[in-house]
Scaffold this motif. Structure first.
Motif, PDB file in Angstrom:
ATOM      1  N   VAL A  61       2.950   6.549   5.332  1.00 27.08           N
ATOM      2  CA  VAL A  61       3.350   6.958   3.982  1.00 27.08           C
ATOM      3  C   VAL A  61       4.863   6.915   3.830  1.00 27.08           C
ATOM      4  N   PHE A  62       5.592   7.438   4.827  1.00 27.84           N
ATOM      5  CA  PHE A  62       7.047   7.439   4.755  1.00 27.84           C
ATOM      6  C   PHE A  62       7.624   6.023   4.839  1.00 27.84           C
ATOM      7  N   TYR A  63       7.069   5.190   5.714  1.00 27.87           N
ATOM      8  CA  TYR A  63       7.547   3.813   5.806  1.00 27.87           C
ATOM      9  C   TYR A  63       7.229   3.026   4.541  1.00 27.87           C
ATOM     10  N   PHE A  64       6.081   3.296   3.910  1.00 28.78           N
ATOM     11  CA  PHE A  64       5.766   2.604   2.663  1.00 28.78           C
ATOM     12  C   PHE A  64       6.735   3.015   1.561  1.00 28.78           C
ATOM     13  N   GLY A  65       7.062   4.308   1.509  1.00 29.64           N
ATOM     14  CA  GLY A  65       8.074   4.754   0.538  1.00 29.64           C
ATOM     15  C   GLY A  65       9.432   4.149   0.823  1.00 29.64           C
TER      16      GLY A  65
END
Length: 117
Positions: free
Chosen positions: A73-77
């Protein structure tokens, strides 16, 4: 899995650090995610390498799932923010200026694309 996370996190870290930072808030978050995920994956790897996983009463399957889900989730953001920074390539740096200096030079644009991917 941990080695790939460390490898790609290091590559993103290097690529973002190699560019000028036209939008510090956006790229600062990208750097934070890359460095934090890299550091936590090393800690997670050391827990398994040094045998602490046998001593700590935790459901490691669930912990691994939560870690990788949160990291995704953080890498996608971070990808979205880096891609947004990259998409501003053709905009001028100063809107009131008569010069046509871009936010990202061509070389930085290419590095930013690589960091986005």
């Amino acid at each position: 899995v941990f080695f790939s996370l460390q490898l790609f996190g290091t590559i993103v870290w290097i690529l973002v650090a190699a560019t000028q930072v036209p939008l510090p808030l956006l790229q600062g978050w990208v750097m934070f995610v890359a460095v934090t995920a890299w550091f936590l994956s090393i800690v997670f790897l050391c827990v398994f390498l040094f045998g602490y996983a046998n001593r700590i009463a935790v459901n490691w399957n669930q912990t691994d799932f939560l870690f990788h889900g949160t990291t995704f989730v953080f890498y996608f953001g971070a990808f979205l923010l880096q891609a947004a920074t990259t998409s501003l390539h053709y905009f001028p740096r100063k809107f009131n200026s008569t010069s046509q200096e871009r936010i990202l030079a061509d070389h930085e644009y290419n590095i930013s694309i690589a960091a986005s991917v």
